[in-house]
Enzyme design. Sequence first.
Site, PDB file in Angstrom:
ATOM      1  N   ASP A  79       7.314 -13.641   1.055  1.00 43.18           N
ATOM      2  CA  ASP A  79       8.598 -13.571   0.352  1.00 43.18           C
ATOM      3  C   ASP A  79       9.583 -14.526   1.009  1.00 43.18           C
ATOM      4  OD1 ASP A  79       9.173 -12.313   2.733  1.00 43.18           O
ATOM      5  OD2 ASP A  79       9.172 -10.297   1.886  1.00 43.18           O
ATOM      6  N   ASP A 464      -9.863 -10.072  -2.526  1.00 47.77           N
ATOM      7  CA  ASP A 464      -9.038 -11.273  -2.592  1.00 47.77           C
ATOM      8  C   ASP A 464      -8.272 -11.284  -3.909  1.00 47.77           C
ATOM      9  OD1 ASP A 464      -7.900 -13.729  -2.228  1.00 47.77           O
ATOM     10  OD2 ASP A 464      -9.736 -14.881  -2.577  1.00 47.77           O
ATOM     11  N   GLU A 473      -1.457 -10.714   2.139  1.00 46.88           N
ATOM     12  CA  GLU A 473      -0.193 -11.357   2.509  1.00 46.88           C
ATOM     13  C   GLU A 473      -0.239 -11.817   3.965  1.00 46.88           C
ATOM     14  OE1 GLU A 473       4.604 -10.764   1.908  1.00 46.88           O
ATOM     15  OE2 GLU A 473       3.334  -8.984   1.996  1.00 46.88           O
TER      16      GLU A 473
END
Length: 619
Positions: A79, A464, A473
């Site tokens: 992010d 995946d 992540e």
Amino acid sequence: MMMKPTRVLATFVLVLTIIDAARAFDYGEAVDKSLLFFEAQRSGKLPGTQRVKWRGDSGLYDGYQQKVNLVGGYYDAGDHVKFGLPMAYSVTMLSWGAIEYGKSMINLNQMGHVLNAIKWGTDYFIKAHSEPNVLWGQVGDGDSDHYCWERAEDMTTPRTAYKLDIEHPGSDLAGETAAAMAAAAIAFKPYNSSYSDLLLVHAKQLFWFADRFRGLFTDSIPSAKEFYTSSGYSDELLWAATWLYRATKDESYLKYVVDNTASLGGTGWAVKEFSWDNKYAGVQILLSKVLMDGDGGAYTATLKQHQAKADYFACACHQKNAGYNAPLTPGGLLYLHEWNNMQYAASAAFLLAVYSDYLSEGKLVLKCPDASVQPQELLVFAKSQADYILGKNPKSMSYMVGYGQNYPSHVHHRGASIAPISVLHSVVGCVQGFDAWYRRPEANPNIVYGGLVGGPDRNDNFEDDRSNYEQTEPTLSGTAPLVGLLCKLHSINSHYAAGPTPTKGQPNSYSHPKEVAKPYEKTGSPVEFLHTITDSWTIGRIAYYRHKVIIKNKSEKPITDLKLEIENLSGAIWGLSPTQNKNVYELPEWIKAIKPGSECSFVYIQGGPQAKVSVQSYH
């Protein structure tokens, strides 16, 4: 009756185990990839040396609403929030790796990239520490940020900045940032002593702020709680003080640790985890080093208690702790948390490698409840974690993105999953990103090299899938400890590949000569130079030298705007800033002037003859 030389044989087998497995992975390549990840996570105005070309400038107005410059730093993961706690921990780990394994980094020609990665973080922390008792601890809001799937370069989400101050304390975040600044100061000391001194000024102020005004940072910045819930600040206070002692050798910091360790849990907590949230094992191992070096003095008894807890951590990871062991997956990976577990395995492995070195240097054996453990055995276990990460696991999957032939291609990372601006010139909107890129079945268009993803579950299973953020992540705090660990493993490979212990003139040999200095050079100006060779080593048949150049103002007036021309420079340089003119450098921005009779210095590393330094201009 002839006794079998079991200990010698065991050590020989351990060495062979390390060597044989080391040949299976190119740890040097993995180091290079891991450092690329930090460039992929950069926020702010990117430099001309940026190697990750699918990234662009972003977050150029961070802090603008609050009238403070918070441009720079790192995005935390997939992010675009700049969370202070994991960022500071990552800088601490990078710095610790440089402190312990700097020789290997130089051998790999990566020290410049490592210091750049550290400095990208510490430059931001200097901005964030805008006043002695103020630390801006976060930019961006996790909730609003997660509602959008867009490139950092297209961000439309609020860039709210959150700060800590006297009325809104955060001892955990301020303490970790102090530790990061202190560790970075040690890492920079041989290359840029002025910057090192500046970092120590901030580290000391931040520690005082953290200790004097106590509280959890998530109470002051509630928006961070959902993403990085702190379990307490006691460990960070001890951690910061321990790093400040190591950086300054000021006994008052060691006394602080000893006087407060009982109330802050340093000798009470026996742990199986080392992470962005829990620093106790790190504190205990650093303090064990103080004891092993014979510097315990009046504090020896308390330091021995810390060493006992350090041993507990090492024995628990090594599965020799009378049943009180750290959990492992069937494939042998340390498994501590369902969410992004790989970062915890990486941090533990780095810490075990460091402790193995400390025990070896002290000629000590780790005495666990189930067995006595040689230091090399700890290193073998640490290496097993690195090898699992790089592909020696039931899935034959490299969990470092871009390393090997089989690695995650649907990484939960906004920038990696969307075509770059150079290809897709139009803006990708907040919701548009979910429809056009997040949900697409194809692999990411950009490879976020070096990102350590969350990894498999407790049974070594891995999916995946971009939406599987717990496993796919990557995070700063996952990759940061890997850098030092992989450099350590590379050094083993290089050492044994070179055969017997090298001497000067042989491949991969190192020496620490007394400083060889020439007289001060007359320059026809108020500036004089003193060239010093502080270190040397040989890689292959090429001799490399670390040159330190002291700049002295011999006049009775301050010198400002000094510009130097450096010719025949082929290696890396620290302590000067390049200008737009070829071969011309200037003093870094934090050195405003060289006072009469004062000195400053810069460092460069290269093979062959020394560079030619001359004064181009000054005021």
